[in-house]
Design a protein around this motif. Structure first.
Motif, mmCIF file in Angstrom:
data_model
loop_
_atom_site.group_PDB
_atom_site.id
_atom_site.type_symbol
_atom_site.label_atom_id
_atom_site.label_comp_id
_atom_site.label_asym_id
_atom_site.label_seq_id
_atom_site.Cartn_x
_atom_site.Cartn_y
_atom_site.Cartn_z
ATOM 1 N N LEU A 1 0.827 -1.205 0.000
ATOM 2 C CA LEU A 1 0.000 0.000 0.000
ATOM 3 C C LEU A 1 0.863 1.256 0.000
ATOM 4 C CD1 LEU A 1 -2.664 -1.235 2.576
ATOM 5 C CD2 LEU A 1 -3.013 -0.938 0.113
ATOM 6 N N VAL A 2 1.918 1.253 0.827
ATOM 7 C CA VAL A 2 2.824 2.406 0.853
ATOM 8 C C VAL A 2 3.509 2.559 -0.500
ATOM 9 C CG1 VAL A 2 4.866 3.421 1.923
ATOM 10 C CG2 VAL A 2 3.182 2.236 3.345
ATOM 11 N N SER A 3 3.932 1.449 -1.096
ATOM 12 C CA SER A 3 4.609 1.504 -2.398
ATOM 13 C C SER A 3 3.696 2.070 -3.474
ATOM 14 C CB SER A 3 5.092 0.111 -2.800
ATOM 15 O OG SER A 3 6.114 -0.336 -1.933
ATOM 16 N N SER A 4 2.405 1.773 -3.384
ATOM 17 C CA SER A 4 1.450 2.313 -4.349
ATOM 18 C C SER A 4 1.412 3.835 -4.274
ATOM 19 C CB SER A 4 0.062 1.735 -4.080
ATOM 20 O OG SER A 4 -0.868 2.196 -5.035
ATOM 21 N N ILE A 5 1.520 4.355 -3.061
ATOM 22 C CA ILE A 5 1.514 5.809 -2.870
ATOM 23 C C ILE A 5 2.834 6.430 -3.306
ATOM 24 C CG2 ILE A 5 1.532 7.607 -1.087
ATOM 25 C CD1 ILE A 5 -0.659 6.001 0.330
ATOM 26 N N ASP B 1 6.451 2.690 8.563
ATOM 27 C CA ASP B 1 7.463 3.515 7.903
ATOM 28 C C ASP B 1 6.905 4.377 6.781
ATOM 29 O OD1 ASP B 1 6.923 1.634 5.975
ATOM 30 O OD2 ASP B 1 8.968 0.826 5.852
ATOM 31 N N VAL B 2 5.578 4.584 6.727
ATOM 32 C CA VAL B 2 5.009 5.369 5.647
ATOM 33 C C VAL B 2 5.524 6.810 5.653
ATOM 34 C CG1 VAL B 2 2.913 5.911 6.990
ATOM 35 C CG2 VAL B 2 2.873 6.089 4.498
ATOM 36 N N VAL B 3 5.662 7.433 6.812
ATOM 37 C CA VAL B 3 6.098 8.828 6.874
ATOM 38 C C VAL B 3 7.522 8.980 6.330
ATOM 39 C CG1 VAL B 3 6.665 10.757 8.402
ATOM 40 C CG2 VAL B 3 4.501 9.550 8.678
ATOM 41 N N PHE C 1 -3.024 8.360 5.082
ATOM 42 C CA PHE C 1 -2.772 6.927 5.211
ATOM 43 C C PHE C 1 -3.509 6.385 6.432
ATOM 44 C CE2 PHE C 1 -0.267 3.074 6.018
ATOM 45 C CZ PHE C 1 -0.151 2.558 4.733
ATOM 46 N N PHE C 2 -4.629 5.711 6.186
ATOM 47 C CA PHE C 2 -5.438 5.077 7.232
ATOM 48 C C PHE C 2 -5.815 6.047 8.353
ATOM 49 C CE2 PHE C 2 -3.842 1.514 4.907
ATOM 50 C CZ PHE C 2 -4.880 0.591 4.961
ATOM 51 N N LEU C 3 -6.356 7.176 7.944
ATOM 52 C CA LEU C 3 -6.877 8.160 8.883
ATOM 53 C C LEU C 3 -8.400 8.097 8.976
ATOM 54 C CD1 LEU C 3 -6.797 10.726 10.700
ATOM 55 C CD2 LEU C 3 -6.813 12.068 8.574
#
Length: 266
Positions: free
Chosen positions: A77-81, A104-106, A168-170
């Protein structure tokens, strides 16, 4: 036989039960307790202690745990962003991360944005402890990274001030009216041609995942089920003038990444 059950089977049952009770106590259980105490409402009343108390944040924010919660789809999901960010023209532009998130998204969004030439990455969160924790993950927390406290439903940023905005998942943590306001604000601060990159839960296609998801939301995230129908983010974003959405799903529809693009200036 009875001894074997006590030594091996019972601990296997007690460990997930203890983990479930821990998460319940610091998520939905905490909200129920606040209601019983008739505590005065505040902008952060909906925020669980799990997301506001620093020692709890540090205890839970362990990458393998976060990946497991998202059924090992976190990195995808992070890689998609981040892939979407790499394809954007960010040179000299500002990127916004609306609300810190575990994992580690941030740092990944910050790294990709700056590598793509972004002038500044702004990180906003309602909870100061989340910002403190987010700064600790960054290799270079100063300079081109600006962390500030703010409300996703009432942003202090001016109109058309960021080219990309990451949520992201808010949404699943927000009460119904807050969801609508957060999406409206997320669109407002985008420049013409800018993109809102949103990752969230989605109604699964497979009945077993749907049943597990329903149980998860009922136990831990009571505001999340609305994302499956009446508060589908795409429906809410499509209702905003000048916003066009594309949705991708993962793991039999259990998760979604939405790319919402603001119409370019005429």
């Amino acid at each position: 036989m009875r001894s074997w059950i006590l030594e091996f089977v019972l601990p296997l049952l007690l460990i997930p039960l203890a983990i479930g009770l821990f998460f319940y106590a610091f998520t939905k259980g905490a909200l129920i307790l606040r209601q019983l105490r008739h505590q005065a409402r505040s902008p952060s009343s909906h925020v669980y202690p799990l997301y506001s108390t620093l020692w709890l944040i540090r205890l839970v924010d362990f990458q393998p745990v976060i990946s497991a919660i998202l059924l090992f789809q976190y990195s995808r999901l992070v890689s998609s962003i981040t892939t979407e960010l790499q394809q954007m023209s960010l040179r000299g532009q500002d990127v916004l991360i609306t609300s810190c998130a575990f994992g580690d998204v941030v740092p990944r969004v910050v790294q990709v944005s700056l590598a793509s030439g972004a002038r500044k990455v702004r990180i906003v969160d309602l909870i100061e402890n989340e910002l403190v924790h987010a700064r600790s993950k960054l290799a270079q927390p100063g300079g081109q990274v600006d962390c500030f406290q703010g409300d996703a439903t009432a942003m202090s940023l001016p109109d058309a001030s960021v080219t990309a905005n990451v949520l992201f998942f808010l949404l699943h943590e927000l009460e119904p009216e807050m969801k609508r306001k957060a999406l409206s604000e997320a669109a407002r601060v985008l420049t013409p041609g800018g993109k809102l990159l949103l990752a969230e839960f989605h109604r699964p296609e497979v009945w077993a995942l749907r049943a597990l998801g329903w149980l998860y939301f009922k136990c831990f995230e009571p505001f999340g089920l609305a994302l499956w129908d009446v508060q589908d983010p795409v429906l809410q974003l499509d209702a905003i003038d000048g916003i066009h959405c594309e949705r991708r799903t993962a793991l039999f529809g259990n998760f979604q990444v939405i790319v919402a693009t603001k119409a370019a200036a005429a």
